[in-house]
Design a protein around this motif. Sequence first.
Motif, PDB file in Angstrom:
ATOM      1  N   ARG A   1      46.788  55.306  35.787  1.00 47.76           N
ATOM      2  CA  ARG A   1      46.883  53.864  35.963  1.00 47.76           C
ATOM      3  C   ARG A   1      48.208  53.480  36.614  1.00 47.76           C
TER       4      ARG A   1
ATOM      5  N   LYS B   1      41.948  46.398  39.792  1.00 48.82           N
ATOM      6  CA  LYS B   1      40.574  46.023  40.150  1.00 48.82           C
ATOM      7  C   LYS B   1      39.604  46.349  39.021  1.00 48.82           C
ATOM      8  N   GLU B   2      39.760  47.537  38.422  1.00 48.33           N
ATOM      9  CA  GLU B   2      38.887  47.928  37.326  1.00 48.33           C
ATOM     10  C   GLU B   2      39.070  47.016  36.113  1.00 48.33           C
TER      11      GLU B   2
ATOM     12  N   ARG C   1      46.746  49.484  42.035  1.00 47.44           N
ATOM     13  CA  ARG C   1      45.762  48.566  42.641  1.00 47.44           C
ATOM     14  C   ARG C   1      44.358  48.834  42.121  1.00 47.44           C
ATOM     15  N   GLU C   2      43.967  50.097  42.116  1.00 53.03           N
ATOM     16  CA  GLU C   2      42.626  50.432  41.626  1.00 53.03           C
ATOM     17  C   GLU C   2      42.487  50.114  40.138  1.00 53.03           C
TER      18      GLU C   2
ATOM     19  N   HIS D   1      40.456  57.686  34.540  1.00 50.99           N
ATOM     20  CA  HIS D   1      41.026  56.406  34.945  1.00 50.99           C
ATOM     21  C   HIS D   1      41.606  55.616  33.781  1.00 50.99           C
TER      22      HIS D   1
ATOM     23  N   HIS E   1      48.053  54.604  40.384  1.00 51.22           N
ATOM     24  CA  HIS E   1      47.045  53.888  41.174  1.00 51.22           C
ATOM     25  C   HIS E   1      46.922  52.458  40.663  1.00 51.22           C
TER      26      HIS E   1
END
Length: 193
Positions: free
Chosen positions: A148, A157-158, A153-154, A142, A151
């Motif tokens: 990155r 959030k992270e 959105r994820e 990730h 994805h």
Amino acid sequence: MKLSDDLPVDHTLATVYRYGAAFCGLVLLVFGALGFADRLSPFTTDGQHVAGMSTNGVLSLVSVLVGLVLIGGAIVGGNFASTLNMVVGALFLLSGFVHIFILDRPANVLGFGMTNVIFSFVMGLVILTFGMYGRVSGRLSHDNPYWRRRHAREAAKESLARRRGERTPVPGTAVADREALGSSSTARETPAE
């Protein structure tokens, strides 16, 4: 969907793409220069041997041009070098397959021999590996810029959770793997009621 939509602009993987393109370009440039130094005839299909491979003037010219293109890609660097490595690597593999079928025929204008075919496959795989390194995988970590970007959105959030001080392990990292192992072992130890 465009390929460039998934590519981050700046990342540390650019060094791998740059050095890979420069290394492979230099190898091809040396091979082509050795062919020119021997003053080979341009279109002989039997070819003379240089550095263990058969070659002629046209193959030397192609090697020098492709070597210069790869070195140019190394100078530009970044996503361009990665994409260029993948394209050139795929062309080397395709060349290997084509030349298997025309080895002893008049269509073999580059004077390929079996060692050239093997070299074409090996060099194609090496260049492809340099181009796809950290970019193409079934399980990117990730913190990888390509993950990155794909994805968003994820990743947001992270990042937000990290800024807040929440402990959210990034999947694919050692911390996440340890926590996953720890939670599975505690689940096994807890008796069912």
